[in-house]
Scaffold this motif. Structure first.
Motif, short mmCIF file in Angstrom:
data_model
loop_
_atom_site.label_atom_id
_atom_site.label_comp_id
_atom_site.label_asym_id
_atom_site.label_seq_id
_atom_site.Cartn_x
_atom_site.Cartn_y
_atom_site.Cartn_z
N SER A 99 19.22 23.81 23.54
CA SER A 99 18.45 23.24 22.25
C SER A 99 17.15 23.86 21.86
CB SER A 99 17.46 22.53 24.07
OG SER A 99 17.85 21.70 24.16
N SER B 206 19.09 24.92 18.52
CA SER B 206 18.66 23.41 17.34
C SER B 206 17.19 23.34 17.13
CB SER B 206 19.21 22.19 17.85
OG SER B 206 18.30 21.93 18.56
N ALA B 207 15.69 24.12 17.40
CA ALA B 207 15.05 23.69 17.38
C ALA B 207 14.63 24.70 16.47
CB ALA B 207 13.74 24.00 18.02
N LEU C 239 17.22 26.44 14.62
CA LEU C 239 18.14 26.01 12.78
C LEU C 239 17.04 24.98 12.18
CD1 LEU C 239 21.62 25.83 13.79
CD2 LEU C 239 20.24 27.20 12.34
N TRP C 240 16.59 24.28 12.50
CA TRP C 240 15.49 23.07 12.39
C TRP C 240 14.09 23.24 12.22
CZ3 TRP C 240 15.84 17.96 11.86
CH2 TRP C 240 14.97 17.15 11.65
N THR C 241 13.77 23.99 12.29
CA THR C 241 12.24 24.65 11.69
C THR C 241 12.70 25.30 10.89
OG1 THR C 241 11.25 25.34 14.35
CG2 THR C 241 10.75 26.82 12.99
N THR C 242 13.61 26.49 10.42
CA THR C 242 14.20 27.45 9.54
C THR C 242 14.69 26.63 7.88
OG1 THR C 242 15.77 28.50 11.25
CG2 THR C 242 15.01 29.33 8.92
N ALA C 243 15.65 25.23 8.29
CA ALA C 243 15.36 23.91 7.54
C ALA C 243 14.90 23.73 7.24
CB ALA C 243 16.95 23.50 7.74
N SER C 244 14.01 23.37 7.55
CA SER C 244 12.61 22.82 7.29
C SER C 244 10.84 23.19 6.13
CB SER C 244 11.51 21.81 8.58
OG SER C 244 11.04 22.77 9.48
#
Length: 111
Positions: free
Chosen positions: A34, A37-38, A40-45
């Motif tokens: 988790s 993924s958080a 990675l999600w933050t870097t992608a956004s």
């Protein structure tokens, strides 16, 4: 002579996980996944964030209207939405329709 199921003296016992131990290990792995993924999600956004710097502006030209400025600065978006953003960014009320030649207006960043 070695009897199956018995261990020799001085030999460590094999590692065995109890049910509680398996739950703890699985919970730890779930939390680790988790967190990954958080991150990675933050870097992608962040890649989608608009560039930093001063907001874009336009100088009102003769015969310009808020609608024309909205259509010119954000052609792929609904002019209704862009006009509302221009009003908000410039502190114009809903009934303020008067813009004058030479006024500098902050406009939303292109998307």
């Amino acid at each position: 002579m070695v009897i199956t199921g018995m261990r020799r003296a001085g030999q460590p016992a094999p590692l065995r996980l109890t049910r509680r131990g398996r739950v703890v290990v699985l919970t730890f792995l779930f939390l680790l996944a988790s967190l990954a993924s958080a991150v990675l999600w933050t870097t992608a956004s962040r890649a989608d964030d608009p560039p930093a710097g001063p907001p874009p502006t336009v100088v009102v030209q003769p015969a310009d209207t808020l609608w024309a400025i909205a259509a010119r600065t954000s052609p792929g978006r609904s002019p209704h939405v862009v006009v509302a953003e221009i009003r908000r960014l410039n502190g114009l009320g809903r009934d303020d329709i008067a813009i004058h030649v030479g006024d500098t207006l902050v406009v939303p960043r292109g998307r």
